[in-house]
Design an enzyme around this catalytic site. Structure first.
Site, PDB file in Angstrom:
ATOM      1  N   SER A 135       0.815  -1.225   0.000  1.00 30.39           N
ATOM      2  CA  SER A 135       0.000   0.000   0.000  1.00 30.39           C
ATOM      3  C   SER A 135       0.843   1.267   0.000  1.00 30.39           C
ATOM      4  O   SER A 135       1.907   1.323   0.630  1.00 30.39           O
ATOM      5  CB  SER A 135      -0.882  -0.008   1.252  1.00 30.39           C
ATOM      6  OG  SER A 135      -1.406   1.272   1.493  1.00 30.39           O
ATOM      7  N   GLU A 137       0.174   3.618   1.748  1.00 29.57           N
ATOM      8  CA  GLU A 137       0.242   4.047   3.156  1.00 29.57           C
ATOM      9  C   GLU A 137       1.643   3.815   3.733  1.00 29.57           C
ATOM     10  O   GLU A 137       2.012   4.419   4.732  1.00 29.57           O
ATOM     11  CB  GLU A 137      -0.789   3.280   3.995  1.00 29.57           C
ATOM     12  CG  GLU A 137      -2.159   3.897   4.026  1.00 29.57           C
ATOM     13  CD  GLU A 137      -2.231   5.181   4.849  1.00 29.57           C
ATOM     14  OE1 GLU A 137      -1.839   5.167   6.018  1.00 29.57           O
ATOM     15  OE2 GLU A 137      -2.679   6.193   4.305  1.00 29.57           O
ATOM     16  N   TYR A 159      -1.516   0.222  10.605  1.00 26.16           N
ATOM     17  CA  TYR A 159      -1.795  -0.424   9.312  1.00 26.16           C
ATOM     18  C   TYR A 159      -0.593  -0.282   8.374  1.00 26.16           C
ATOM     19  O   TYR A 159      -0.140  -1.263   7.775  1.00 26.16           O
ATOM     20  CB  TYR A 159      -3.040   0.214   8.682  1.00 26.16           C
ATOM     21  CG  TYR A 159      -3.261  -0.172   7.225  1.00 26.16           C
ATOM     22  CD1 TYR A 159      -3.853  -1.381   6.885  1.00 26.16           C
ATOM     23  CD2 TYR A 159      -2.870   0.686   6.193  1.00 26.16           C
ATOM     24  CE1 TYR A 159      -4.048  -1.732   5.548  1.00 26.16           C
ATOM     25  CE2 TYR A 159      -3.068   0.345   4.859  1.00 26.16           C
ATOM     26  CZ  TYR A 159      -3.658  -0.868   4.552  1.00 26.16           C
ATOM     27  OH  TYR A 159      -3.843  -1.213   3.229  1.00 26.16           O
TER      28      TYR A 159
END
Ligand code: NAP
Ligand code: GDD
Length: 342
Positions: A135, A137, A159
């Protein structure tokens, strides 16, 4: 004989689009489903009739080994995760277990079932190919813009940290065991099947409710955060292409354009002929403990090596989601309490 694919996260947004894409390519598609009475499994049975189901959980090593033994996949797509960033602060340990350690368990299941020992094997023919859903992220507090495959990581949530673990582990299994194991570093991708908790879907459902007279306001958090939003249907094509490449490599997948949440809101209300400032309420309680302020992909490598390009623009995506949710809510009960599938 048809190639076989095993998908974890089959009940999620990407699992559904990937399954449809692989079925259209002639694959035999298996989806891993968990739980004793998971209500989302009936959605899969209804909407993805040709997908076969196998039980398993990313928290349970034995179940993953059994699933790989049963399915004999040519390709494994690990999409299962706790994927909602705010939840990762509330349940950080569970996020580490599912989103992080789940990658280790899936890689181990493949390694053990393939009889790969500790020595590195150079011959990748006939190996199970593995895709990990990494990701953007992981870039978190970004060191450069746009972000590419060499941009350092600085995750800003449990996460993001769990995804970084899964990413490096996938790279490590490739280097340690010679496995065909790759990560797609995907930027935000959305659709009418997006979970109602994510901002694009929250906005498209909110606009549809206001348009139909079912609500009078929409409460949102940080309007200044910027994301590179694309269409999920385009991004699953990239996952498949990565596993068809000659060499196992990681790829950044995104559009190369970034928009603020404010711009998203404006586009969605405009698509419904409404003025967003009349309805949007800023709610401080929806801000995150640590924010990712700006994400913007540099997808040049994917374009050059895989021939991948996003097809749907930001404006088309927003209009598609607003129209789909308006139709959905006009036709029946509000789905926000239950499934967010169309
Ligand atoms: P999603 O809709 O939230 O789906 C997550 C899936 O994970 C669900 O099918 C869920 O199944 C499954 N899952 C949760 N816990 C599990 C467990 N213990 N064992 C097995 N499966 C479990 O996510 P998505 O948007 O499709 O994203 C797919 C993947 O890409 C995720 O890994 C996500 O982190 C990653 N990703 C997404 C984006 C994006 O913008 N969408 C961008 C980059 C990366 P249940 O029905 O059993 O809960
Ligand atoms: N969810 C949500 N709800 N987000 C809001 C809200 C709100 O009411 N108001 C503002 N935002 C802002 C968030 O603070 C964030 O900056 C941005 O909208 C996007 O939030 P999400 O849609 O929840 O997605 P995300 O960027 O945190 O994470 C998604 O994309 C990642 C890839 O970059 C998820 O799909 C992750 O699983 C994925 O890895």
């Amino acid at each position: 004989m048809a190639r076989r694919a095993l998908i974890t996260g089959i009940t999620g947004q990407d699992g559904s689009y990937l399954a449809e894409h692989l079925l259209a390519q002639g694959y035999e598609v298996w989806g891993l489903v968990r739980g004793q009475a998971n209500p989302r499994v009936s959605n899969v049975r209804e909407l993805l009739r040709d997908v076969r189901l196998v039980r398993g959980d990313l928290l349970d090593q034995g179940s993953l080994i059994s699933a790989v033994e049963k399915v004999h996949p040519d390709e494994v797509y690990n999409l299962g995760a706790i994927s909602f960033v705010p939840m990762s602060w509330e349940q950080a340990e569970l996020t580490a277990e599912v989103t992080g350690m789940g990658v280790l368990r899936m890689l181990e299941a493949i390694r053990v079932c393939s009889g790969i020992s500790s020595s590195r094997t150079a011959d990748r023919s006939g190996q199970i190919r593995f895709y990990q859903a990494s990701s953007s992220e992981m870039f978190g507090q970004v060191r450069e813009t746009p972000q590419n495959e060499r941009t350092p990581f600085h995750p800003r949530s449990p996460y993001g940290v769990a995804k970084a673990y899964g990413h490096f582990l996938t790279q490590n299994y490739r280097e340690s065991y010679g496995m065909f194991a790759v990560s797609g570093i995907l930027f935000n991708h959305e659709s009418p099947r997006r979970g109602a908790e994510f901002v694009t879907r929250k906005v498209s459902l909110g606009v549809a409710r206001i348009r139909l007279g079912l609500a009078g306001e929409l409460r949102l958090g940080n309007l200044e955060a910027r994301r590179d939003w694309g269409y999920a249907g385009d991004y699953v094509r990239a996952m498949h292409l990565m596993l068809q490449a000659d060499a196992p490599e990681d790829y950044v997948i995104g559009t190369g354009r970034t928009h603020s949440v404010r711009e998203l809101v404006e586009a969605a209300f405009t698509a419904a002929g409404l003025n967003w400032e009349d309805y949007v309420v800023a709610d401080q309680s929806l801000h995150r403990p640590a924010e990712v302020d700006l994400l913007c992909a540099d997808p040049k490598k994917a374009r050059a090596n895989l021939g991948w390009d996003p097809g749907v623009s930001f404006e088309e995506l927003v209009a598609m989601m607003v129209e789909a949710d308006t139709r959905l809510l006009a036709a029946g009960p509000d789905p926000a309490q239950a499934t967010s599938w169309p």
